[in-house]
Design a protein around this motif. Structure first.
Motif, mmCIF file in Angstrom:
data_model
loop_
_atom_site.group_PDB
_atom_site.id
_atom_site.type_symbol
_atom_site.label_atom_id
_atom_site.label_comp_id
_atom_site.label_asym_id
_atom_site.label_seq_id
_atom_site.Cartn_x
_atom_site.Cartn_y
_atom_site.Cartn_z
ATOM 1 N N UNK A 4 -0.511 2.672 6.707
ATOM 2 C CA UNK A 4 0.444 3.677 7.390
ATOM 3 C C UNK A 4 0.261 3.666 8.604
ATOM 4 N N UNK A 50 -3.730 3.200 1.586
ATOM 5 C CA UNK A 50 -2.287 3.672 2.109
ATOM 6 C C UNK A 50 -2.604 4.458 3.222
ATOM 7 N N UNK A 51 -3.671 5.329 3.541
ATOM 8 C CA UNK A 51 -3.613 5.922 5.021
ATOM 9 C C UNK A 51 -3.601 4.654 6.016
ATOM 10 N N UNK A 60 0.900 -1.250 0.013
ATOM 11 C CA UNK A 60 -0.147 -0.108 -0.023
ATOM 12 C C UNK A 60 0.913 1.295 -0.043
ATOM 13 N N UNK A 61 2.301 1.149 0.355
ATOM 14 C CA UNK A 61 2.969 2.376 0.254
ATOM 15 C C UNK A 61 3.845 2.212 -0.853
ATOM 16 N N UNK A 62 4.401 0.930 -1.137
ATOM 17 C CA UNK A 62 5.411 1.144 -2.001
ATOM 18 C C UNK A 62 4.933 0.760 -3.599
ATOM 19 N N UNK A 63 3.714 0.418 -3.634
ATOM 20 C CA UNK A 63 2.964 0.217 -4.874
ATOM 21 C C UNK A 63 1.702 0.713 -5.034
ATOM 22 N N UNK A 64 1.552 1.992 -4.479
ATOM 23 C CA UNK A 64 0.266 2.349 -4.070
ATOM 24 C C UNK A 64 -0.642 2.702 -5.246
#
Lengths: 483, 501
Positions: A236, A232-233, A220-224
């Protein structure tokens, strides 16, 4: 359980049963206040969790510690009790909730206790819970309806967590809140609800409990760009909690690489982050009966055409458009084979569906199957001439492992977990960004008999590991109850 | 998104097709190296260009052609789709297949009437927000301080994006002043809708593109495709990764926006981080994308200066009126202001005399709780105030008046209030790690663990009771190495201008 009873639980835990006996209530309040003032953040965390029957968030712990410093601690304790009572009266908290302090290993299987899903994360959490419940004394736990505290599971929920046989198990009417104290909290699934992650974060930072989790990936952060809005949120905030954990067992070297990269970002916030090791998932194939194979042959094969199989949901990250485009290159070249996708639709699968429709109308032997039984899936792996899995990013890449475990060659991405698994034998690697290279390699694997045979032999020789092996390795790394 | 409807096109066919013809002619010299017959009409020219892109098989050619046809900077999936469409085409049907692949992209394009210019081997700076808005905090201050200096020294091409983020465009004269003449009163009127609509699309080729801000979410994918396909070199200024690392302290939408931006980061050539701590953050991210077969950007630390802001203090001769403690920064959980308030209360209870001023705005959901605490202390007779809407000049005066400032933030990309305080000779109590720790290492600061209230109390007590220590810190400030905005602008340029990776 009323507030006075909760207070007794707290006093017992903080002072020890001997110290509690024979004291007056005023004396106890005084002693608990003094203990809290002298103690560290873990004592403040415990007091809030027990008295409110709700795990506190960071600010609540910090604020309580400040008040204990500035004000008369006995007065602070009396106000905490009054506040807990007011919350009950105002209906903000449930009077039926009882509180239990728990030691030993507590496994948080909140989702797994209520899902039928046996793929990806749930599969790992379930298999781990199943193995551990056989070999170790562990408590399974879920979360309260409001996601504010860990709670005891009903026996049906517990059964579903382990076997998946009771996905509709009712939630308990009376919730018993669990407060781990000098215990080991293990999170084998992905927690992304805000109230839950905020409370896990505060527990990990302040409670003094041992904390371990399974790290699946950081997609979710590296391939958002391949993930739907909101993830993503939420993820995180899961990482904010993970930052305070003792250790993470990543499911592959690639997943460990993602988590280590994230960990080195934490220095900017003055945090060291958890210890991170890879504990590789097992390579294990399912069993199929002869009758199931016959039925699957009927269902999946198109005449005598060799079958190319692609397993996974149609989200953009799986790169199924490239599979369609590469197949079209081969069909135009005159190669004859059928292509079957097994997997559900997902966020962003419209482009894939459109292209699939175009190729079907063109008369190409291609189809997508969304609902599939385990028997059909494992038959499909055995029936396929080859499988293809050119994903952009995977924490593990289960279809690569499953193909190899079934003895079937797989064409997959030349990096990350897919490369790790494929390196065990039976795989060919491509850049998922190059559709022409993908087509060329598929051509060889499907139609060069010697190459196909070579890969099958290599797949057959690849080492197998079981869920039992995995659960044991995980238990050893986490340190079980000994930490 | 408002689409250009078919009716619009029918009633206004000429501007659309003449703009298309203009864009194709602008692209032609770059796609037809043998020379293009620019007198030919758009139809035949289009066919030549399509066959050229089909034949060359270079991504940058296809990328340029898509911009010319649609007036839009494509996203990765558009470039890949166009490539797949051309792959099986014949000379006869290539144009048709490509146009049908691009039909959706073109139909929703906001730029069908817009001309385009192609620039080669240039330095292009994306100043989208600063050009279009007057807002001036954090990132905008860095961009404006730097680009006002670059404008003269390197004459880069400044670009913004069209309203819906469909393409890079030239900026208007007023927009340019917003970027390079900030601080002086800008003469004239901002560009109107029509003027902005007439500004041409800017298409860089073989250029250095600096993304100086964190872009709008809607243009991140197109911005990323510049890096992946256009052959340009993309550099970013890296400000922080707070929306990930301290995600619990920001609203969801900020993290959502930031993770979209990270797609651009992982495909960029270089990140120029504003501090070593930020460089570490972006390096960490770059390391995690190796798991997906990417090398990630090269990360370089180009620290911001510790320099005096442009404004002048309201009055030069400020007489210190008792001991004043200053705490500057927006009111949000990450800034840790509650810890400062707690420390102050404890010290007042110990009998110390001082006034405390918080300067900065914040969102209501946070300030309400904070203000309540402040009121309680005011009622108890403590000299504490929250000042909001303070001008730059008043702020400088406050810094000069203060005995010291306190800034125990949980995470900062740089910590501008620390730098400003030091630039005005006022000692600072700040966080020991990260970017503030870096600034502190050059002197003039006491450092604390912001998660340990006791360490903040100890530091504040020290500076409130030990005048010699304050003077010692002031002497340290005088000996700090100076770093100016000029130096920063120059360092940044050395990584971007002319230095293609």
């Amino acid at each position: 359980m009323n507030v006075s009873q909760r207070f007794d639980v707290l006093a017992g835990a903080l002072l020890g049963a001997d110290e509690v006996d024979g004291r007056t209530r005023t004396g106890l309040v005084h002693a608990v206040g003094a203990e809290l003032r002298q103690g560290d953040a873990s004592h403040a965390w415990l007091a809030l969790a027990v008295l409110n029957a709700e795990w506190p968030v960071r600010d609540e712990v910090v604020q309580l510690r400040r008040r204990l410093r500035l004000e008369d601690p006995s007065e602070v304790v009396r106000e905490l009790l009054a506040q807990a009572r007011r919350r009950l009266v105002a209906g903000l908290a449930r009077p039926s909730r009882s509180v239990r302090i728990i030691q030993g290993v507590v496994v948080d299987v909140h989702h797994t206790a209520h899902t039928r899903l046996a793929t990806g994360i749930q599969r790992v959490a379930r298999k781990t819970a199943e193995q551990w419940s056989r070999t170790h004394d562990v408590a399974m736990a879920g979360w309260t309806k409001d996601d504010m505290a860990l709670r005891v599971l009903t026996s049906e929920e517990r059964e579903n967590a382990i076997s998946g046989s009771k996905p509709d198990a009712p939630k308990p009417r009376r919730e018993e809140v669990l407060v781990p104290w000098r215990a080991h909290y293990v999170l084998p699934e992905l927690a992304i609800e805000d109230p839950r992650t905020a409370r896990i974060a505060a527990m990990a930072e302040f409670s003094g409990n041992q904390t371990s989790l399974i790290g699946f990936d950081c997609v979710p952060i590296t391939t958002a760009e391949t993930v739907g809005a909101g993830m993503g949120a939420a993820f995180s905030r899961n990482l904010v909690a993970a930052a305070h954990f003792d250790r993470i067992a990543a499911i592959s070297v690639a997943a460990a690489t993602e988590y280590r990269g994230w960990r080195s970002m934490l220095g900017a916030a003055g945090l060291a982050g958890p210890e991170i090791e890879d504990v590789f998932l097992p390579i294990e194939a399912g069993d199929v009966t002869d009758a199931e194979m016959v039925a699957a042959r009927e269902e999946l094969l198109t005449g005598d055409l060799p079958l190319l199989l692609c397993v996974g949901s149609h989200e953009p990250r799986k790169n199924h458009l490239a599979v369609l485009n590469a197949a079209e290159i081969l069909w135009r070249k005159g190669r004859e084979f059928s292509l079957v996708f097994v997997g559900g639709n997902a966020w962003g699968s419209e482009g894939f569906q459109h292209r699939l429709g175009v190729l079907k109308r063109r008369g190409r032997p291609v189809r997508g199957i969304t609902a599939i039984t385990d028997a059909l899936l494992w038959s499909a792996y055995r029936l396929a001439q080859a499988t293809v899995f050119p994903s952009w990013n995977e924490g593990f890449g289960l279809p690569v492992a499953e193909s190899i475990a079934s003895g079937t060659p797989v064409v997959t991405s030349n990096f990350g977990s897919m490369h790790e698994i494929g390196s065990l034998g039976g795989a060919r690697f491509v850049s998922p960004r190059d559709e022409e290279e993908l087509a060329a390699v598929l051509d060889e694997v499907l139609f060069d008999e010697a190459e196909n045979r070579r890969l099958r032999e290599a797949a057959a020789a690849a080492p197998r590991t079981s869920w039992g092996d995995y659960a044991n390795a995980l238990w050893d790394y986490f340190g079980g109850a000994d930490r | 998104m408002s689409d250009v409807t078919k009716a619009d096109i029918d009633s206004d066919i000429d501007p659309v097709s003449s703009a298309l013809a203009q864009r194709l002619r602008a692209a032609a010299p770059h796609l037809l190296p043998g020379g293009a017959d620019l007198d030919t009409s758009a139809g035949p020219l289009l066919k030549h260009l399509v066959l050229a892109a089909r034949g060359s098989r270079r991504d940058e050619d296809l990328w340029l052609l898509i911009v010319a046809i649609t007036g839009r900077f494509p996203e990765a999936e558009h470039v890949r789709g166009a490539r797949a469409a051309l792959r099986h085409s014949t000379e006869a049907d290539a144009t048709l297949l490509l146009l049908s692949e691009l039909a959706d992209l073109a139909r929703h394009s906001e730029n069908l009437r817009r001309p385009m210019v192609v620039i080669e081997e240039a330095t292009v700076v994306d100043v989208d927000f600063c050009a279009r808005h007057d807002h001036n905090t954090g990132i905008q201050r860095v961009v404006r301080q730097t680009m006002s200096r670059w404008a003269d020294a390197y004459a880069p091409t400044f670009v913004a994006w069209t309203d819906f983020g469909h393409a890079m465009r030239e900026i208007g004269p007023y927009e340019r002043k917003r970027v390079v003449d900030w601080g002086t009163k800008i003469e004239g009127e901002p560009e109107g809708k029509d003027e902005l609509a007439a500004l041409p699309i800017v298409v860089p080729l073989r250029s250095n593109v600096l993304v100086s801000e964190v872009p709008r979410t809607e243009l991140c994918l197109a911005q990323t495709a510049i890096s992946e396909f256009s052959g340009n070199t993309v550099h970013l200024i890296g400000y922080d990764a707070i929306p990930i690392v301290s995600a619990d302290t920001v609203p969801h939408h900020e993290t959502e926006r930031f993770v979209r931006y990270l797609n651009l980061v992982k495909h960029a050539t270089r990140v120029l981080a504003i501090s070593d701590a930020v460089a570490e953050e972006f390096s960490g991210f770059a390391m995690s994308v190796t798991a997906q077969g990417l090398s990630g950007p090269k990360v370089v630390s180009v620290p911001l200066p510790v320099d005096i802001p442009d404004a002048r203090p309201a009055s030069d001769d400020v007489a210190p009126a008792g001991r004043l403690v200053l705490c500057v920064g927006s009111h949000e959980p990450r800034k840790n202001h509650h810890a400062v308030l707690f420390a102050a209360e404890l010290l007042w209870n110990e009998g110390l005399q001082f006034s405390l001023r918080f300067v900065g705005g914040g969102s209501i959901w946070y300030t309400r709780i904070f203000d309540k605490q402040v009121k309680r202390l005011q009622k108890a007779g403590r000299d504490v105030q929250v000042l909001r809407g303070v001008s730059d000049e008043e702020m400088l005066a406050l810094y000069r008046e203060a005995t010291f400032s306190v800034f125990p933030s949980l995470q900062e990309g740089f910590g501008l209030p620390v730098a400003e305080s030091l630039a005005l000779n006022t000692p600072v109590i700040t966080t020991s790690y990260g970017s503030t720790g870096e600034i502190a290492r050059d002197g003039g600061c006491l450092t604390v663990d912001p998660r340990d209230d006791e360490s903040i109390v100890t530091a504040m007590r020290e500076l409130l009771t030990n005048q010699e220590r304050v003077q010692e810190l002031q002497r340290e400030i005088a000996h700090r190495p100076r770093r100016s905005w000029d130096a920063y602008a120059h360092d940044l340029a050395s990584h971007v201008v002319g230095g293609r990776a």
